[in-house]
Design an enzyme around this catalytic site. Sequence first.
Site, mmCIF file in Angstrom:
data_model
loop_
_atom_site.group_PDB
_atom_site.id
_atom_site.type_symbol
_atom_site.label_atom_id
_atom_site.label_comp_id
_atom_site.label_asym_id
_atom_site.label_seq_id
_atom_site.Cartn_x
_atom_site.Cartn_y
_atom_site.Cartn_z
ATOM 1 N N LYS A 12 0.851 -1.194 0.000
ATOM 2 C CA LYS A 12 0.000 0.000 0.000
ATOM 3 C C LYS A 12 0.881 1.236 0.000
ATOM 4 O O LYS A 12 2.050 1.205 0.402
ATOM 5 C CB LYS A 12 -0.953 0.020 1.207
ATOM 6 C CG LYS A 12 -0.274 -0.039 2.586
ATOM 7 C CD LYS A 12 0.238 1.286 3.112
ATOM 8 C CE LYS A 12 0.888 1.139 4.483
ATOM 9 N NZ LYS A 12 1.735 2.289 4.856
ATOM 10 N N ASP A 137 -2.637 -1.901 10.306
ATOM 11 C CA ASP A 137 -2.893 -1.883 8.866
ATOM 12 C C ASP A 137 -3.571 -3.148 8.352
ATOM 13 O O ASP A 137 -4.047 -3.176 7.220
ATOM 14 C CB ASP A 137 -1.583 -1.705 8.092
ATOM 15 C CG ASP A 137 -0.942 -0.336 8.301
ATOM 16 O OD1 ASP A 137 -1.612 0.551 8.846
ATOM 17 O OD2 ASP A 137 0.231 -0.171 7.913
#
Length: 279
Positions: A12, A137
């Site tokens: 990401k 996350d």
Amino acid sequence: MKCLAACPAPAKLNVFLHVTGRRADGYHLLQSLFRLIDLADSLDFEVRAGGGVRRVNSVPGLASEDDLVVRAARLLQAETGCRLGADITLDKRLPLGAGLGGGSSDAATTLIALNRLWGTGVARERLAAIGLNLGADVPFFIHGSDALVEGIGEVLTPVSLPTAHFVVLWPGVCVPTGAIFAAPDLTRNSEPIRIADFASRATRNDLQAVACRLYPEVAAAIEWLGQHAPARMTGSGACVFAQVDSATAAADIVAACPQGWRAWHARSLSRHPLHGWLD
């Protein structure tokens, strides 16, 4: 034995990252825009009878017992009472300490893949809640789409964004997240942005100044990439990135990458490759 091979764990990018406060327990409150990209680790899973979980290959700098993939598998066993085990092979392509979410993505892919392989039948929302115990996350990767992320990482608002090309640059250093968040000069009081306004507001990465002070290589990477396109650090570093107009533009920048650094052309992903494996 049953197995699943070449399960991707995509990286990401933090398009921006603001630290808006700190909880009494020490966790930082964040606002960030996360984008999935097609750079990825890859994992293989094979069922083991008897419940044992092990990573069967060596990964430099990452001991098996410290690896989030092993911890994720054992946590899924504990949460579901599953008596099956797994042999896990991790093809670690994303650098450690790079700000790309690699460890969290590996954990998320492990939870998604073993939930399927073991037949534990955990739905997406519960699996994300399990994953939060492994890292802030992890829920993002389990939900599997671009999102505005708030709280300590558990509050997700999906967003739809156009396809984009990025250059991702790694200056060859590992930046430990804990050291960045512990720095006394870290900005911890950024004003929260309303979700409706994020596209029109000036944004930044509040961790970048600290990382550049502690790791001059990060500052050098931002300066070099910034000659080609507006550049910013992702996560707590060390990777920096820039959005570019085309694959050709990305390829030209990657080809000019200074010796000792690594650069990639990355494309955005609209969905996690394993998104369809969960209800």
